[in-house]
Design a protein around this motif. Sequence first.
Motif, PDB file in Angstrom:
ATOM      1  N   ALA A   1       0.834  -1.108   0.120  1.00 42.37           N
ATOM      2  CA  ALA A   1      -0.057  -0.030   0.109  1.00 42.37           C
ATOM      3  C   ALA A   1       0.800   1.195   0.104  1.00 42.37           C
ATOM      4  O   ALA A   1       0.547   2.274  -0.596  1.00 42.37           O
ATOM      5  CB  ALA A   1      -0.808   0.030   1.376  1.00 42.37           C
ATOM      6  N   VAL A   2       2.078   1.256   0.807  1.00 45.71           N
ATOM      7  CA  VAL A   2       2.736   2.269   0.707  1.00 45.71           C
ATOM      8  C   VAL A   2       3.442   2.675  -0.530  1.00 45.71           C
ATOM      9  O   VAL A   2       3.573   3.647  -0.897  1.00 45.71           O
ATOM     10  CB  VAL A   2       4.049   2.076   1.840  1.00 45.71           C
ATOM     11  CG1 VAL A   2       4.959   3.260   1.591  1.00 45.71           C
ATOM     12  CG2 VAL A   2       3.333   2.119   3.168  1.00 45.71           C
ATOM     13  N   ALA A   3       3.735   1.351  -1.193  1.00 48.47           N
ATOM     14  CA  ALA A   3       4.415   1.549  -2.566  1.00 48.47           C
ATOM     15  C   ALA A   3       3.488   2.088  -3.578  1.00 48.47           C
ATOM     16  O   ALA A   3       3.722   2.840  -4.394  1.00 48.47           O
ATOM     17  CB  ALA A   3       5.176   0.286  -3.062  1.00 48.47           C
ATOM     18  N   LEU A   4       2.202   1.601  -3.477  1.00 52.43           N
ATOM     19  CA  LEU A   4       1.221   1.879  -4.476  1.00 52.43           C
ATOM     20  C   LEU A   4       0.720   3.503  -4.338  1.00 52.43           C
ATOM     21  O   LEU A   4       0.256   4.086  -5.315  1.00 52.43           O
ATOM     22  CB  LEU A   4       0.208   1.112  -4.541  1.00 52.43           C
ATOM     23  CG  LEU A   4       0.553  -0.617  -4.791  1.00 52.43           C
ATOM     24  CD1 LEU A   4      -0.548  -1.567  -4.757  1.00 52.43           C
ATOM     25  CD2 LEU A   4       0.829  -0.368  -6.500  1.00 52.43           C
TER      26      LEU A   4
ATOM     27  N   ALA B   1       5.174   4.080 -15.423  1.00 57.49           N
ATOM     28  CA  ALA B   1       3.955   3.438 -15.393  1.00 57.49           C
ATOM     29  C   ALA B   1       3.146   4.555 -15.351  1.00 57.49           C
ATOM     30  O   ALA B   1       3.120   5.708 -15.009  1.00 57.49           O
ATOM     31  CB  ALA B   1       3.863   2.808 -13.981  1.00 57.49           C
ATOM     32  N   SER B   2       2.050   4.318 -16.178  1.00 57.51           N
ATOM     33  CA  SER B   2       1.114   5.341 -16.425  1.00 57.51           C
ATOM     34  C   SER B   2      -0.069   5.394 -15.335  1.00 57.51           C
ATOM     35  O   SER B   2      -0.213   4.725 -14.341  1.00 57.51           O
ATOM     36  CB  SER B   2       0.107   5.053 -17.705  1.00 57.51           C
ATOM     37  OG  SER B   2      -0.386   3.724 -17.452  1.00 57.51           O
ATOM     38  N   ALA B   3      -1.039   6.284 -15.225  1.00 60.27           N
ATOM     39  CA  ALA B   3      -2.064   6.493 -14.074  1.00 60.27           C
ATOM     40  C   ALA B   3      -2.760   5.140 -14.144  1.00 60.27           C
ATOM     41  O   ALA B   3      -3.348   4.661 -13.479  1.00 60.27           O
ATOM     42  CB  ALA B   3      -2.705   7.697 -14.517  1.00 60.27           C
ATOM     43  N   SER B   4      -3.200   4.809 -15.313  1.00 64.21           N
ATOM     44  CA  SER B   4      -4.168   3.656 -15.558  1.00 64.21           C
ATOM     45  C   SER B   4      -3.568   2.336 -14.941  1.00 64.21           C
ATOM     46  O   SER B   4      -4.020   1.483 -14.489  1.00 64.21           O
ATOM     47  CB  SER B   4      -4.452   3.246 -16.990  1.00 64.21           C
ATOM     48  OG  SER B   4      -3.401   3.096 -17.676  1.00 64.21           O
ATOM     49  N   ARG B   5      -1.954   2.291 -15.260  1.00 68.03           N
ATOM     50  CA  ARG B   5      -1.497   0.991 -14.612  1.00 68.03           C
ATOM     51  C   ARG B   5      -1.269   1.131 -12.929  1.00 68.03           C
ATOM     52  O   ARG B   5      -1.550   0.237 -12.528  1.00 68.03           O
ATOM     53  CB  ARG B   5       0.010   0.805 -15.294  1.00 68.03           C
ATOM     54  CG  ARG B   5      -0.139   0.491 -16.824  1.00 68.03           C
ATOM     55  CD  ARG B   5       1.367   0.280 -17.333  1.00 68.03           C
ATOM     56  NE  ARG B   5       1.426   0.164 -18.552  1.00 68.03           N
ATOM     57  CZ  ARG B   5       0.920  -0.732 -19.534  1.00 68.03           C
ATOM     58  NH1 ARG B   5       0.519  -1.658 -18.996  1.00 68.03           N
ATOM     59  NH2 ARG B   5       1.243  -0.642 -20.690  1.00 68.03           N
ATOM     60  N   ARG B   6      -1.181   2.407 -12.490  1.00 68.04           N
ATOM     61  CA  ARG B   6      -1.076   2.563 -11.227  1.00 68.04           C
ATOM     62  C   ARG B   6      -2.549   2.206 -10.398  1.00 68.04           C
ATOM     63  O   ARG B   6      -2.648   1.427  -9.569  1.00 68.04           O
ATOM     64  CB  ARG B   6      -0.650   3.969 -10.875  1.00 68.04           C
ATOM     65  CG  ARG B   6      -0.727   4.188  -9.266  1.00 68.04           C
ATOM     66  CD  ARG B   6      -0.094   5.588  -9.137  1.00 68.04           C
ATOM     67  NE  ARG B   6       1.468   5.504  -9.157  1.00 68.04           N
ATOM     68  CZ  ARG B   6       2.225   5.356  -8.115  1.00 68.04           C
ATOM     69  NH1 ARG B   6       1.600   5.185  -6.884  1.00 68.04           N
ATOM     70  NH2 ARG B   6       3.525   5.570  -7.874  1.00 68.04           N
TER      71      ARG B   6
ATOM     72  N   TRP C   1      -4.643  -4.804  -5.504  1.00 69.88           N
ATOM     73  CA  TRP C   1      -4.398  -4.479  -4.023  1.00 69.88           C
ATOM     74  C   TRP C   1      -5.724  -4.595  -3.156  1.00 69.88           C
ATOM     75  O   TRP C   1      -5.780  -5.546  -2.192  1.00 69.88           O
ATOM     76  CB  TRP C   1      -3.659  -3.462  -3.527  1.00 69.88           C
ATOM     77  CG  TRP C   1      -3.262  -3.412  -2.145  1.00 69.88           C
ATOM     78  CD1 TRP C   1      -1.759  -3.818  -1.845  1.00 69.88           C
ATOM     79  CD2 TRP C   1      -3.953  -2.670  -0.950  1.00 69.88           C
ATOM     80  NE1 TRP C   1      -2.068  -3.571  -0.134  1.00 69.88           N
ATOM     81  CE2 TRP C   1      -3.406  -2.898   0.145  1.00 69.88           C
ATOM     82  CE3 TRP C   1      -5.471  -2.508  -0.786  1.00 69.88           C
ATOM     83  CZ2 TRP C   1      -3.652  -2.679   1.374  1.00 69.88           C
ATOM     84  CZ3 TRP C   1      -5.847  -1.987   0.044  1.00 69.88           C
ATOM     85  CH2 TRP C   1      -5.011  -2.094   1.266  1.00 69.88           C
ATOM     86  N   ALA C   2      -6.602  -3.702  -3.664  1.00 72.62           N
ATOM     87  CA  ALA C   2      -7.917  -3.591  -2.595  1.00 72.62           C
ATOM     88  C   ALA C   2      -8.724  -5.010  -2.956  1.00 72.62           C
ATOM     89  O   ALA C   2      -9.178  -5.662  -1.685  1.00 72.62           O
ATOM     90  CB  ALA C   2      -8.825  -2.939  -3.450  1.00 72.62           C
TER      91      ALA C   2
ATOM     92  N   HIS D   1      -2.205  -5.782 -16.470  1.00 75.52           N
ATOM     93  CA  HIS D   1      -2.235  -4.513 -17.029  1.00 75.52           C
ATOM     94  C   HIS D   1      -1.251  -3.665 -16.096  1.00 75.52           C
ATOM     95  O   HIS D   1      -0.435  -2.674 -16.796  1.00 75.52           O
ATOM     96  CB  HIS D   1      -3.581  -3.992 -16.920  1.00 75.52           C
ATOM     97  CG  HIS D   1      -3.599  -2.575 -17.441  1.00 75.52           C
ATOM     98  ND1 HIS D   1      -3.327  -2.018 -18.759  1.00 75.52           N
ATOM     99  CD2 HIS D   1      -3.965  -1.371 -16.876  1.00 75.52           C
ATOM    100  CE1 HIS D   1      -3.350  -0.868 -18.802  1.00 75.52           C
ATOM    101  NE2 HIS D   1      -4.083  -0.221 -17.654  1.00 75.52           N
ATOM    102  N   GLY D   2      -1.178  -3.853 -14.766  1.00 68.78           N
ATOM    103  CA  GLY D   2      -0.324  -2.851 -14.202  1.00 68.78           C
ATOM    104  C   GLY D   2       1.228  -3.168 -14.254  1.00 68.78           C
ATOM    105  O   GLY D   2       1.813  -2.340 -14.120  1.00 68.78           O
ATOM    106  N   LEU D   3       1.266  -4.586 -14.154  1.00 66.96           N
ATOM    107  CA  LEU D   3       2.686  -4.849 -14.157  1.00 66.96           C
ATOM    108  C   LEU D   3       3.379  -5.218 -15.558  1.00 66.96           C
ATOM    109  O   LEU D   3       4.561  -5.625 -15.583  1.00 66.96           O
ATOM    110  CB  LEU D   3       2.890  -6.213 -13.223  1.00 66.96           C
ATOM    111  CG  LEU D   3       2.666  -5.871 -11.816  1.00 66.96           C
ATOM    112  CD1 LEU D   3       2.675  -7.301 -11.452  1.00 66.96           C
ATOM    113  CD2 LEU D   3       3.591  -4.908 -11.311  1.00 66.96           C
ATOM    114  N   GLU D   4       2.795  -4.997 -16.639  1.00 62.39           N
ATOM    115  CA  GLU D   4       3.098  -5.220 -17.950  1.00 62.39           C
ATOM    116  C   GLU D   4       4.426  -4.625 -18.450  1.00 62.39           C
ATOM    117  O   GLU D   4       5.460  -5.314 -18.831  1.00 62.39           O
ATOM    118  CB  GLU D   4       2.204  -4.953 -18.974  1.00 62.39           C
ATOM    119  CG  GLU D   4       2.810  -5.614 -20.354  1.00 62.39           C
ATOM    120  CD  GLU D   4       1.442  -5.229 -21.441  1.00 62.39           C
ATOM    121  OE1 GLU D   4       1.302  -6.276 -22.162  1.00 62.39           O
ATOM    122  OE2 GLU D   4       0.654  -4.521 -21.156  1.00 62.39           O
ATOM    123  N   PRO D   5       4.791  -3.393 -17.958  1.00 60.92           N
ATOM    124  CA  PRO D   5       6.414  -2.893 -18.120  1.00 60.92           C
ATOM    125  C   PRO D   5       7.214  -3.478 -17.562  1.00 60.92           C
ATOM    126  O   PRO D   5       8.397  -3.722 -17.736  1.00 60.92           O
ATOM    127  CB  PRO D   5       5.951  -1.509 -17.922  1.00 60.92           C
ATOM    128  CG  PRO D   5       4.501  -1.000 -17.802  1.00 60.92           C
ATOM    129  CD  PRO D   5       3.802  -2.153 -17.680  1.00 60.92           C
TER     130      PRO D   5
END
Length: 259
Positions: free
Chosen positions: A38-41, A55-60, A67-68, A106-110
Amino acid sequence: MQEVRRWIPYCGEAPSPEAWLGRWNDDPLLWSVLALLAVALWWPARTTSALPTAASASRRTALRWAWAFTALLYLSPLCALSSAFFTVRVVHHMALVLVVAPLLAHGLEPALRRLPAPLWPCTAIAALAFWTWHVPAPYAAALSSHAVYALMQLSIAGSALAFWLAVRRSGPAEALAAILVTTVLMGLLGALITFAARPLYEPHIASTLGWGVSPLEDQQLAGIVMWAPGSIAYLLAAVWIGWRWMRVERDRRLRVEPA
């Protein structure tokens, strides 16, 4: 009279209807890991080292939603309820495969772009993992050992993540084929569970009785959840891919056709 085995899986002993809402998971390791994530995100993106700088806003956002959902599945009373009902366990697994894994893909693809993800091997491995852990003996083993339970969760989620990464990297025709094959396999497993003539999952032979539900009824509902909503979710993903494919083809034709 044969003694009924008392099952106490990772999420704890099956709760009663009066107690389940207060049954939050108190595993300190899991709370610590999720707190660090959570701290990292939620830390400002410019100073976050746990995420790719591009990382784009959509990936974050996707990672935050993953996480949720993970917190909901493993910390909330749903975790304890999955000890009582096989249906809730199936919903738990379906959420991993159809919600958490695509969001992570989607979020980790890069960050995972160098990880090989061949489509058909990933499809086969994901199907094998899902089927294996819904065979009665491996399932019972997972609810007898925290280590085996962790293996079950990680293998289902990890293979689903690899599958969705492979789908994202493949052409639309190949991705549609892999999703449709997965849909058929999911529906077949759900149908086999639904039409079984007797309860198959020993950990739930007695866990549902306090709720006024027979183990066979619980098992049949679990099979229907896997068969119908699960298949529909994969088909919706296929429709989305097909729609985007048609848009790309339409735009390509408009560019090459003379005015």
